[in-house]
Structure formats: structure tokens, C-alpha cells
Design a protein around this motif. Structure first.
Motif, PDB file in Angstrom:
ATOM      1  N   LYS A 162       0.836  -1.211   0.000  1.00 31.97           N
ATOM      2  CA  LYS A 162       0.000   0.000   0.000  1.00 31.97           C
ATOM      3  C   LYS A 162       0.860   1.246   0.000  1.00 31.97           C
ATOM      4  CE  LYS A 162      -3.849   2.309   2.343  1.00 31.97           C
ATOM      5  NZ  LYS A 162      -3.963   3.217   1.253  1.00 31.97           N
ATOM      6  N   GLY A 163       1.933   1.249   0.781  1.00 29.83           N
ATOM      7  CA  GLY A 163       2.792   2.424   0.853  1.00 29.83           C
ATOM      8  C   GLY A 163       3.433   2.770  -0.478  1.00 29.83           C
ATOM      9  N   ILE A 164       3.999   1.786  -1.150  1.00 30.67           N
ATOM     10  CA  ILE A 164       4.665   2.087  -2.421  1.00 30.67           C
ATOM     11  C   ILE A 164       3.630   2.423  -3.500  1.00 30.67           C
ATOM     12  CG2 ILE A 164       4.926  -0.320  -3.177  1.00 30.67           C
ATOM     13  CD1 ILE A 164       7.601   0.582  -4.471  1.00 30.67           C
ATOM     14  N   THR A 165       2.495   1.740  -3.482  1.00 33.00           N
ATOM     15  CA  THR A 165       1.450   2.033  -4.471  1.00 33.00           C
ATOM     16  C   THR A 165       0.910   3.450  -4.293  1.00 33.00           C
ATOM     17  OG1 THR A 165       0.841  -0.301  -4.571  1.00 33.00           O
ATOM     18  CG2 THR A 165      -0.782   1.279  -5.379  1.00 33.00           C
ATOM     19  N   ASP A 166       0.578   3.812  -3.066  1.00 30.44           N
ATOM     20  CA  ASP A 166       0.084   5.163  -2.807  1.00 30.44           C
ATOM     21  C   ASP A 166       1.150   6.208  -3.134  1.00 30.44           C
ATOM     22  OD1 ASP A 166      -2.275   4.019  -1.937  1.00 30.44           O
ATOM     23  OD2 ASP A 166      -1.927   4.436   0.193  1.00 30.44           O
ATOM     24  N   GLY A 167       2.407   5.914  -2.803  1.00 30.40           N
ATOM     25  CA  GLY A 167       3.488   6.862  -3.080  1.00 30.40           C
ATOM     26  C   GLY A 167       3.687   7.100  -4.562  1.00 30.40           C
ATOM     27  N   ILE A 168       3.703   6.041  -5.347  1.00 25.28           N
ATOM     28  CA  ILE A 168       3.882   6.185  -6.801  1.00 25.28           C
ATOM     29  C   ILE A 168       2.670   6.888  -7.411  1.00 25.28           C
ATOM     30  CG2 ILE A 168       4.186   4.954  -8.989  1.00 25.28           C
ATOM     31  CD1 ILE A 168       6.668   4.969  -7.114  1.00 25.28           C
ATOM     32  N   THR A 169       1.484   6.561  -6.932  1.00 23.78           N
ATOM     33  CA  THR A 169       0.278   7.246  -7.423  1.00 23.78           C
ATOM     34  C   THR A 169       0.377   8.747  -7.154  1.00 23.78           C
ATOM     35  OG1 THR A 169      -1.077   5.283  -7.088  1.00 23.78           O
ATOM     36  CG2 THR A 169      -2.231   7.403  -7.224  1.00 23.78           C
ATOM     37  N   ARG A 170       0.752   9.103  -5.946  1.00 26.05           N
ATOM     38  CA  ARG A 170       0.872  10.524  -5.591  1.00 26.05           C
ATOM     39  C   ARG A 170       1.909  11.223  -6.486  1.00 26.05           C
ATOM     40  NH1 ARG A 170       1.387  10.641   0.051  1.00 26.05           N
ATOM     41  NH2 ARG A 170      -0.862  10.725   0.077  1.00 26.05           N
ATOM     42  N   LEU A 171       3.033  10.553  -6.740  1.00 28.86           N
ATOM     43  CA  LEU A 171       4.057  11.145  -7.608  1.00 28.86           C
ATOM     44  C   LEU A 171       3.520  11.370  -9.018  1.00 28.86           C
ATOM     45  CD1 LEU A 171       7.115   9.069  -6.413  1.00 28.86           C
ATOM     46  CD2 LEU A 171       6.760  11.532  -6.066  1.00 28.86           C
ATOM     47  N   ASN A 172       2.727  10.432  -9.519  1.00 32.74           N
ATOM     48  CA  ASN A 172       2.156  10.584 -10.861  1.00 32.74           C
ATOM     49  C   ASN A 172       1.194  11.753 -10.943  1.00 32.74           C
ATOM     50  OD1 ASN A 172       3.145   8.790 -12.898  1.00 32.74           O
ATOM     51  ND2 ASN A 172       2.405   7.120 -11.628  1.00 32.74           N
ATOM     52  N   LEU A 173       0.604  12.105  -9.827  1.00 32.82           N
ATOM     53  CA  LEU A 173      -0.333  13.223  -9.816  1.00 32.82           C
ATOM     54  C   LEU A 173       0.324  14.560  -9.504  1.00 32.82           C
ATOM     55  CD1 LEU A 173      -3.279  11.442  -7.983  1.00 32.82           C
ATOM     56  CD2 LEU A 173      -3.033  11.875 -10.445  1.00 32.82           C
ATOM     57  N   THR A 174       1.564  14.550  -9.022  1.00 29.96           N
ATOM     58  CA  THR A 174       2.208  15.804  -8.629  1.00 29.96           C
ATOM     59  C   THR A 174       3.435  16.161  -9.455  1.00 29.96           C
ATOM     60  OG1 THR A 174       3.472  14.685  -6.893  1.00 29.96           O
ATOM     61  CG2 THR A 174       1.380  15.684  -6.251  1.00 29.96           C
ATOM     62  N   LEU A 175       4.210  15.194  -9.889  1.00 31.91           N
ATOM     63  CA  LEU A 175       5.386  15.507 -10.711  1.00 31.91           C
ATOM     64  C   LEU A 175       4.966  15.743 -12.154  1.00 31.91           C
ATOM     65  CD1 LEU A 175       8.102  12.947  -9.488  1.00 31.91           C
ATOM     66  CD2 LEU A 175       7.876  15.378  -8.915  1.00 31.91           C
ATOM     67  N   PRO A 176       5.721  16.549 -12.887  1.00 32.34           N
ATOM     68  CA  PRO A 176       5.395  16.780 -14.291  1.00 32.34           C
ATOM     69  C   PRO A 176       5.919  15.688 -15.225  1.00 32.34           C
ATOM     70  CG  PRO A 176       7.219  18.165 -13.645  1.00 32.34           C
ATOM     71  CD  PRO A 176       6.775  17.449 -12.404  1.00 32.34           C
ATOM     72  N   VAL A 177       6.492  14.635 -14.665  1.00 34.88           N
ATOM     73  CA  VAL A 177       6.958  13.493 -15.461  1.00 34.88           C
ATOM     74  C   VAL A 177       6.388  12.224 -14.845  1.00 34.88           C
ATOM     75  CG1 VAL A 177       9.076  14.674 -16.192  1.00 34.88           C
ATOM     76  CG2 VAL A 177       9.115  13.209 -14.152  1.00 34.88           C
ATOM     77  N   PRO A 178       6.226  11.167 -15.642  1.00 34.05           N
ATOM     78  CA  PRO A 178       5.624   9.939 -15.123  1.00 34.05           C
ATOM     79  C   PRO A 178       6.561   9.155 -14.214  1.00 34.05           C
ATOM     80  CG  PRO A 178       6.229   9.660 -17.421  1.00 34.05           C
ATOM     81  CD  PRO A 178       6.465  11.101 -17.091  1.00 34.05           C
ATOM     82  N   SER A 179       5.956   8.459 -13.264  1.00 33.10           N
ATOM     83  CA  SER A 179       6.636   7.470 -12.426  1.00 33.10           C
ATOM     84  C   SER A 179       5.974   6.133 -12.731  1.00 33.10           C
ATOM     85  CB  SER A 179       6.490   7.798 -10.942  1.00 33.10           C
ATOM     86  OG  SER A 179       7.157   8.995 -10.621  1.00 33.10           O
ATOM     87  N   VAL A 180       6.719   5.249 -13.355  1.00 30.39           N
ATOM     88  CA  VAL A 180       6.182   3.973 -13.821  1.00 30.39           C
ATOM     89  C   VAL A 180       6.303   2.931 -12.711  1.00 30.39           C
ATOM     90  CG1 VAL A 180       6.456   2.133 -15.529  1.00 30.39           C
ATOM     91  CG2 VAL A 180       6.715   4.532 -16.209  1.00 30.39           C
ATOM     92  N   PHE A 181       5.252   2.166 -12.526  1.00 26.52           N
ATOM     93  CA  PHE A 181       5.150   1.172 -11.460  1.00 26.52           C
ATOM     94  C   PHE A 181       5.694  -0.168 -11.955  1.00 26.52           C
ATOM     95  CE2 PHE A 181       2.775  -1.705  -8.613  1.00 26.52           C
ATOM     96  CZ  PHE A 181       2.965  -1.081  -7.391  1.00 26.52           C
ATOM     97  N   GLY A 182       6.965  -0.426 -11.688  1.00 27.95           N
ATOM     98  CA  GLY A 182       7.587  -1.700 -12.037  1.00 27.95           C
ATOM     99  C   GLY A 182       7.787  -2.543 -10.796  1.00 27.95           C
ATOM    100  N   VAL A 183       6.763  -2.651  -9.991  1.00 30.70           N
ATOM    101  CA  VAL A 183       6.848  -3.311  -8.693  1.00 30.70           C
ATOM    102  C   VAL A 183       6.120  -4.646  -8.751  1.00 30.70           C
ATOM    103  CG1 VAL A 183       6.289  -3.122  -6.240  1.00 30.70           C
ATOM    104  CG2 VAL A 183       6.934  -1.073  -7.545  1.00 30.70           C
ATOM    105  N   LEU A 184       6.827  -5.700  -8.385  1.00 33.39           N
ATOM    106  CA  LEU A 184       6.195  -7.008  -8.281  1.00 33.39           C
ATOM    107  C   LEU A 184       5.662  -7.181  -6.862  1.00 33.39           C
ATOM    108  CD1 LEU A 184       8.772  -9.356 -10.064  1.00 33.39           C
ATOM    109  CD2 LEU A 184       6.766  -8.214 -11.034  1.00 33.39           C
ATOM    110  N   THR A 185       4.421  -7.597  -6.748  1.00 30.45           N
ATOM    111  CA  THR A 185       3.829  -7.941  -5.449  1.00 30.45           C
ATOM    112  C   THR A 185       3.351  -9.381  -5.602  1.00 30.45           C
ATOM    113  OG1 THR A 185       1.708  -7.008  -6.142  1.00 30.45           O
ATOM    114  CG2 THR A 185       3.189  -5.573  -4.899  1.00 30.45           C
TER     115      THR A 185
END
Length: 167
Positions: free
Chosen positions: A104-127
Motif C-alpha cells: 500500500k505504501g509504495i502504491t500510494d506513493g507512486i500514485t501521488r508522484l504521478n499526480l504531482t510531478l510533471p513526469v511519469p513514475s512507472v510502477f515496475g513493482v512485483l507484489t
């Protein structure tokens, strides 16, 4: 079940990427053998498409969003700002709720970055539940999630460039 055969992801028609495109891979030390394979897959795609990259290593999955925002903030005034970030980690389920909190922490963090940074943060995380499942996603029957993350980054860079052209 998500299978690469049900996707057009590997159809890469991004047009011309910015000639100085750069991707920053933020990866974990935890589950290094698996994350090394994800990183190798990313690098192979980026090299094939002549895209520069840098690798930043953080201790664990929970720290990946901090690594991304810290890198971005440190390079705000630099010409070497990245065009995209790729988050690489592998969280394997154990016998405690820790798995759920980290995912949840990494998912929420990457989501927040995608909504705030002007460049994409791609989710290459295996769960995953097991190391076997991780292997199936690093070149096995479920494709290579490291390669897929790099392809996604290239497509997102191209998408952003197409929006910038419209301005």
C-alpha cells in the motif's frame, strides 16, 4: 489473469523520442536477485532505444517514492532532469501483514508522484506470493515486467512530448 499476450504493450510506436531523453530507475536492495533481473530488462529496452538512464538504489520498497521525489528535487534546476522514473521493487508475501503495508505504501506513493510531478513514475513493482511467481514475471510465462516498465516509460515520454507539441 493478466498475460502479456492480452496486451499491445510490446507494440512500440512512440514516434521520435526527445534526443536527450533520460529515465531514472529507482530500485531496491531488498530481494536483489529479482530486482536485478527487473533492472536488466529495463536497461535492455532503454539501450535498444538509445535512451540514457541512471540508477538510484534505496534500501526497500517503502523508500522508492522518497528516492524519486528526492532525485527530482535535487535536479530541479539542472539540465539533467529525467523525462520519467521507473520504480523497481519486489515484495514477497510473508506470514505477517507487513506485505500489505509495504504494498500500500509504495502504491500510494507512486500514485501521488504521478499526480504531482510533471513526469511519469512507472510502477515496475512485483507484489507476489512466492519467488516462483517473481520468476514467472522476470522472463517467464508472464513476460518480463522490467522490460514492460521501460516500454511504458518510453510510451509515456512520447505521450507527454505529443502534448507539449500541441501547446
Amino acid at each position: 489473469m493478466a498475460e502479456i499476450t492480452n496486451s499491445n504493450l510490446y507494440h512500440l510506436d512512440t514516434g521520435i523520442l526527445p534526443k536527450d531523453a533520460c529515465v531514472v530507475i529507482v530500485r531496491t536492495e531488498w530481494n536483489a536477485a529479482i530486482v536485478d533481473k527487473l533492472e536488466d530488462g529495463c536497461k535492455s529496452i532503454l539501450i535498444r532505444h538509445r535512451v540514457a538512464y541512471r540508477v538510484v538504489t534505496v534500501p526497500g520498497a517503502f523508500e522508492v517514492p522518497y528516492g524519486i521525489i528526492s532525485y527530482w528535487n535535487a535536479h530541479l534546476q539542472s539540465k539533467s532532469r529525467p523525462d520519467a522514473f521507473i520504480a523497481l521493487a519486489c515484495v514477497v508475501r510473508g506470514g505477517t501483514p507487513h506485505f500489505d503495508y509495504v504494498c500500500k505504501g509504495i502504491t500510494d506513493g507512486i500514485t501521488r508522484l504521478n499526480l504531482t510531478l510533471p513526469v511519469p513514475s512507472v510502477f515496475g513493482v512485483l507484489t507476489v506470493d512466492t519467488d516462483e511467481q517473481a520468476g514467472e514475471r522476470t522472463g517467464g510465462k508472464h513476460g518480463h515486467k522490467g522490460e514492460e516498465a521501460a516500454i511504458t516509460a518510453l510510451k509515456m515520454i512520447a505521450l507527454k512530448a505529443s502534448f507539449d507539441k500541441d501547446l
